[in-house]
Design an enzyme around this catalytic site. Structure first.
Site, short mmCIF file in Angstrom:
data_model
loop_
_atom_site.label_atom_id
_atom_site.label_comp_id
_atom_site.label_asym_id
_atom_site.label_seq_id
_atom_site.Cartn_x
_atom_site.Cartn_y
_atom_site.Cartn_z
CB CYS A 107 12.04 6.63 -8.69
SG CYS A 107 11.58 7.69 -7.30
CD GLU A 164 18.72 6.52 -9.58
OE1 GLU A 164 19.34 5.63 -8.96
OE2 GLU A 164 17.53 6.42 -9.91
#
Length: 355
Positions: free
Chosen positions: A2, A129
């Site tokens: 992340c 992402e």
């Protein structure tokens, strides 16, 4: 993994969206720690080193506060251990933006906060992402399922929610109704990610700095096609409470809450989000990843295009029919312009696209 998030709610909306249940089952709305509301800035594109809203036990700041009473704090993304001896956090020799759940007890930077109960929940609309295939990078926005298909940003109009009760034995029905309205949230459901935090004070003196790291686990089955890691998501109020209540739930028991959860939704977004300085709704708007992209123009390509256009010979006029009849000569066929070379074809956008 992340490395980028979005949190677009205003500070008071974050508080409303972060309501929780204490040990007795009562709903509570967390308040911001003194001074921290001003440190938080909503953003469509949050990167490490920025401040994010974090939920944690009030006991970490006030020793006589109940452990199951939670507060909001603005913390810097990227954990700086309390024992770090440099005055500049950027001199950390390794990244602490994320930490792997599998190795939390192997690294001092994370083991110390974990065993001290310094657990927190990072709040966000969702995270970004990137799926990497050869040289191509396609960004995705990933978030909790919502009741309505509306992008985050405004409160009270985005998703239906089941109103929860927040009752007290001595409250009248009217007081109960007012409190329910105050604590219920009908906006975007915030993503709740497990993390650890620490408090570091510069050796040369100064204000203590609270920082955090996001714990990651193996990607769930529906996200493995994007990346092999994902944040450790806490799904529901009970998981959030147990992760934060370090008085009732010990560290090793709390770790059992952290596992891949196949509960998240996602959609592709524009490469506009790749630049962390871009901060607008375009960052998380859905796009069609199959749409062909035009080659970006550069200063040199524009100059070359201008030169090619100015140097192209003008087409000669066709001979008039009357002059042909008078002379009796066969008209000369007009010369065909030369076929554009490969460079000109590319600049004109006529080159063959490689598949």
């Amino acid at each position: 993994m992340c490395g980028r998030t979005a949190c677009t709610l205003a500070p008071d909306e974050v508080s409303s969206a972060s309501r929780y249940r204490d040990r007795s089952g009562r709903h509570r709305r967390p308040q911001w720690r003194d001074g921290d509301m001003d440190k938080y800035r909503p953003s469509y594109n949050k990167s490490p080193q920025s401040n994010s809203p974090v939920l944690l036990s009030h006991r970490h700041f006030k020793k006589d506060a109940p452990v199951d009473e939670f507060v909001l704090a603005a913390m810097r993304w990227g954990l700086v251990p309390a024992w770090f001896k440099e005055n500049d956090p950027s001199k950390m020799q390794y990244s602490t933006n994320n930490c792997r759940r599998e190795s939390l007890l192997e690294k001092k930077s994370y083991k110390d906060p974990l065993l001290k109960g310094q657990r927190c929940v990072i709040l966000a609309d969702g995270f970004y992402e990137w799926r990497r295939r050869d040289k191509d990078k396609q960004p995705f926005f990933i978030y909790f399922p919502q009741s309505k298909h509306t992008l985050p940003g405004s409160a009270g109009t985005q998703c239906d929610d089941v109103k929860q009760e927040c009752l007290s034995e001595d409250e009248t029905p009217k007081q109960e109704e007012d409190k329910e309205k105050e604590t219920s949230w009908t906006g975007w459901r915030l993503l709740t990610m497990a993390g650890l935090f620490d408090c570091w004070t510069p050796p040369s003196g100064g204000e203590p700095v609270y920082t955090y790291t996001v714990i990651t686990v193996e990607a769930s089955s529906n996200l493995q096609g994007i990346h092999d890691r994902m944040p450790a998501v806490l799904d529901g109020e009970e998981e959030v409470r147990r992760w934060l209540d370090f008085g009732e739930v010990r560290s090793l028991e709390a770790l059992e809450l952290l596992s891949p959860k196949n509960v998240l939704k996602f959609h592709p977004v524009s490469s506009f989000v790749n630049n962390s300085r871009n901060n607008s709704p375009e960052c998380l708007q859905p796009v069609d990843p199959n749409m062909k992209k035009k080659p970006a123009e550069t200063a040199s390509s524009k100059m070359m295009m201008s030169w090619l256009k100015s140097s192209t010979p003008t087409k000669r006029k066709e001979p008039e029919e009357s002059s042909t009849a008078e002379t009796g000569e066969k008209p000369t066929a007009p010369k065909q312009p030369k076929t554009a070379g490969p460079m000109q074809q590319w600049l004109l956008g006529k080159g063959t696209n490689k598949k």
